[in-house]
Write a protein that holds these residues in place. Structure first.
Motif, PDB file in Angstrom:
ATOM      1  N   TYR A   1       0.851  -1.195  -0.050  1.00  0.00           N
ATOM      2  CA  TYR A   1       0.097  -0.031  -0.199  1.00  0.00           C
ATOM      3  C   TYR A   1       0.971   1.128  -0.044  1.00  0.00           C
ATOM      4  O   TYR A   1       0.763   2.100  -0.902  1.00  0.00           O
ATOM      5  N   ALA A   2       1.976   1.376   0.883  1.00  0.00           N
ATOM      6  CA  ALA A   2       2.780   2.375   1.002  1.00  0.00           C
ATOM      7  C   ALA A   2       3.657   2.743  -0.329  1.00  0.00           C
ATOM      8  O   ALA A   2       3.748   3.678  -0.972  1.00  0.00           O
ATOM      9  N   GLU A   3       4.085   1.857  -0.912  1.00  0.00           N
ATOM     10  CA  GLU A   3       4.889   1.716  -2.087  1.00  0.00           C
ATOM     11  C   GLU A   3       3.933   2.160  -3.354  1.00  0.00           C
ATOM     12  O   GLU A   3       4.168   2.966  -3.890  1.00  0.00           O
ATOM     13  N   ALA A   4       2.514   1.768  -3.431  1.00  0.00           N
ATOM     14  CA  ALA A   4       1.711   2.132  -4.312  1.00  0.00           C
ATOM     15  C   ALA A   4       1.163   3.898  -4.314  1.00  0.00           C
ATOM     16  O   ALA A   4       1.252   4.254  -5.136  1.00  0.00           O
TER      17      ALA A   4
ATOM     18  N   MET B   1       4.613  10.852  -6.551  1.00  0.00           N
ATOM     19  CA  MET B   1       6.202  11.286  -6.166  1.00  0.00           C
ATOM     20  C   MET B   1       6.264  12.655  -6.576  1.00  0.00           C
ATOM     21  O   MET B   1       7.303  13.157  -5.863  1.00  0.00           O
ATOM     22  N   SER B   2       5.243  13.243  -7.368  1.00  0.00           N
ATOM     23  CA  SER B   2       5.347  14.805  -7.372  1.00  0.00           C
ATOM     24  C   SER B   2       4.342  15.504  -6.575  1.00  0.00           C
ATOM     25  O   SER B   2       4.088  16.639  -6.798  1.00  0.00           O
ATOM     26  N   SER B   3       3.653  14.819  -5.553  1.00  0.00           N
ATOM     27  CA  SER B   3       2.765  15.417  -4.573  1.00  0.00           C
ATOM     28  C   SER B   3       3.259  15.465  -3.350  1.00  0.00           C
ATOM     29  O   SER B   3       3.449  14.416  -2.744  1.00  0.00           O
TER      30      SER B   3
ATOM     31  N   ILE C   1      10.965   5.274   3.043  1.00  0.00           N
ATOM     32  CA  ILE C   1      10.720   6.442   4.022  1.00  0.00           C
ATOM     33  C   ILE C   1      11.434   7.741   3.642  1.00  0.00           C
ATOM     34  O   ILE C   1      10.816   8.663   3.685  1.00  0.00           O
ATOM     35  N   LYS C   2      12.625   7.495   3.500  1.00  0.00           N
ATOM     36  CA  LYS C   2      13.549   8.502   2.985  1.00  0.00           C
ATOM     37  C   LYS C   2      13.113   9.263   1.642  1.00  0.00           C
ATOM     38  O   LYS C   2      12.966  10.461   1.738  1.00  0.00           O
ATOM     39  N   TYR C   3      12.861   8.364   0.553  1.00  0.00           N
ATOM     40  CA  TYR C   3      12.567   8.984  -0.466  1.00  0.00           C
ATOM     41  C   TYR C   3      11.188   9.631  -0.475  1.00  0.00           C
ATOM     42  O   TYR C   3      11.101  10.804  -1.205  1.00  0.00           O
ATOM     43  N   ALA C   4      10.241   8.978   0.437  1.00  0.00           N
ATOM     44  CA  ALA C   4       9.036   9.778   0.498  1.00  0.00           C
ATOM     45  C   ALA C   4       9.129  10.907   0.932  1.00  0.00           C
ATOM     46  O   ALA C   4       8.367  12.096   0.695  1.00  0.00           O
ATOM     47  N   LYS C   5       9.844  11.285   2.289  1.00  0.00           N
ATOM     48  CA  LYS C   5      10.204  12.514   2.851  1.00  0.00           C
ATOM     49  C   LYS C   5      10.534  13.514   1.983  1.00  0.00           C
ATOM     50  O   LYS C   5      10.416  14.614   2.013  1.00  0.00           O
ATOM     51  N   ARG C   6      11.849  12.998   1.094  1.00  0.00           N
ATOM     52  CA  ARG C   6      12.500  13.859   0.377  1.00  0.00           C
ATOM     53  C   ARG C   6      11.479  14.371  -0.716  1.00  0.00           C
ATOM     54  O   ARG C   6      11.579  15.634  -1.032  1.00  0.00           O
TER      55      ARG C   6
ATOM     56  N   SER D   1       3.054  11.988  -1.097  1.00  0.00           N
ATOM     57  CA  SER D   1       4.373  11.446  -0.537  1.00  0.00           C
ATOM     58  C   SER D   1       4.505  11.353   1.145  1.00  0.00           C
ATOM     59  O   SER D   1       5.027  10.593   1.887  1.00  0.00           O
ATOM     60  N   GLU D   2       3.772  12.537   1.865  1.00  0.00           N
ATOM     61  CA  GLU D   2       3.611  12.197   3.136  1.00  0.00           C
ATOM     62  C   GLU D   2       2.821  11.236   3.679  1.00  0.00           C
ATOM     63  O   GLU D   2       3.048  10.677   4.745  1.00  0.00           O
ATOM     64  N   LYS D   3       1.612  10.763   2.920  1.00  0.00           N
ATOM     65  CA  LYS D   3       0.859   9.871   3.385  1.00  0.00           C
ATOM     66  C   LYS D   3       1.954   8.505   3.105  1.00  0.00           C
ATOM     67  O   LYS D   3       1.565   7.588   3.922  1.00  0.00           O
ATOM     68  N   ALA D   4       2.493   8.386   2.007  1.00  0.00           N
ATOM     69  CA  ALA D   4       3.359   7.268   1.916  1.00  0.00           C
ATOM     70  C   ALA D   4       4.476   7.156   3.129  1.00  0.00           C
ATOM     71  O   ALA D   4       4.505   5.867   3.479  1.00  0.00           O
TER      72      ALA D   4
END
Length: 311
Positions: free
Chosen positions: A22-25, A31-33, A61-66, A37-40
């Motif tokens: 779910y997180a990866e989806a 990726m541009s939102s 989690i690092k990529y999503a926060k970035r 990204s915060e939800k992920a």
């Protein structure tokens, strides 16, 4: 997709694999939102709470926060660009797209103000806004309003007329749909446009005109199964009963194989003409379950319930 994963988590409980998928989806889609990204990142955090050694969650989690931070920076930058260049239409539309991805209402307001000011450079800007109103917000009435405004600014654009006619058809406003679809056809047969145009004529009982358009379609597209099926149905409605069983077979194939809503409407109407109101009612209901916004199905459903005692 979110609903699917949420339902799966309710059934399975705190399942690490499902939660990670779910997180990866969400991360991949957003990726541009910043919002997605915060939800992920939050979902990856839940994975780590269940499995602190999960390497995938640690990395992503690092990529999503970035990605969330970068999206916020891009949005703020674009806002400044628009403030400093108020006449730059492309900059304003790009800001609208960024705001839309964040689900912010101000994006719709900005786009409407921009387009109504006459600054739209092409029909596609209107189509995009109408699609957003209809698909993202479920507001078909607003989408019709937006496309109607677009037609005023670009009266010669066939795509706008087609999209407006298509939407009016879905709402059961067949006479208005006919007018728009007539404008969308320019001297030659385009399969999708003419198929809808013929379907609108059929829904209004103009079977001869519908049959003429479907035959024209078969000349240009002799292997188009949908046009052949629709012609068979119209011939049946005209009284050519020998086409009935073949039409039913092709409609049922489309319903089973493609889950085609328009086929459900045609099939329901075919049964209704034969006096089989119960079957007609069932197919109209199935069409509504597939697309609750389809007003054409509601209109036909009302006609099928006349004289029908519901159990």
């Amino acid at each position: 997709a979110s609903r699917h994963y949420e339902e799966a988590l309710k059934e399975l409980g705190p399942d690490v694999r499902t939660l990670y998928d779910y997180a990866e989806a969400v991360r991949s889609a957003g990726m541009s939102s910043a919002r997605l990204s915060e939800k992920a990142a939050q979902l990856f955090q839940r994975v780590l709470e269940l499995d602190p050694s999960h390497h995938g969650a640690k990395d992503f989690i690092k990529y999503a926060k970035r990605a969330a931070a970068e999206a916020k920076t891009k949005l703020e930058h674009q806002k400044r660009v628009v403030v400093n260049n108020p006449d730059d239409v492309k900059a304003a539309l790009f800001l609208y797209y960024l705001l839309r991805r964040e689900g912010l209402e101000e994006g719709f307001t900005l786009a409407e103000q921009l387009l109504r000011s006459g600054k739209a450079e092409s029909y596609s800007d209107w189509v995009q806004l109408a699609n957003d109103h209809y698909k993202l917000r479920g507001n078909a009435t607003k989408a019709v309003e937006v496309l109607s405004e677009g037609v005023k600014q670009f009266p010669g654009d066939t795509v706008l007329h087609y999209d407006l006619g298509n939407l009016l058809f879905a709402l059961g406003r067949w006479e208005e749909a006919t007018q728009q679809l007539e404008h969308s056809i320019v001297g030659h047969f385009e399969s999708t446009k003419n198929n809808y145009f013929a379907a609108v004529n059929a829904m209004q009982g103009k079977f001869s005109e519908a049959a003429r358009l479907f035959r024209l379609g078969l000349k240009e597209n002799p292997y188009d199964k949908e046009i052949r099926r629709n012609l068979a149905v119209v011939q049946f409605w005209q009284g050519a009963s020998e086409s009935t069983e073949q039409a039913k077979k092709e409609l049922l194939d489309n319903v089973v194989r493609e889950k085609d809503v328009i086929s459900m409407l045609y099939l329901g109407a075919t049964y209704q003409k034969q006096g089989m109101r119960r079957l007609a009612f069932d197919y109209y209901m199935r069409a509504l379950e597939m697309n609750p916004k389809l007003e054409a199905a509601r209109t036909l459903l009302k006609s099928a319930t006349n004289g029908l005692t519901l159990e």
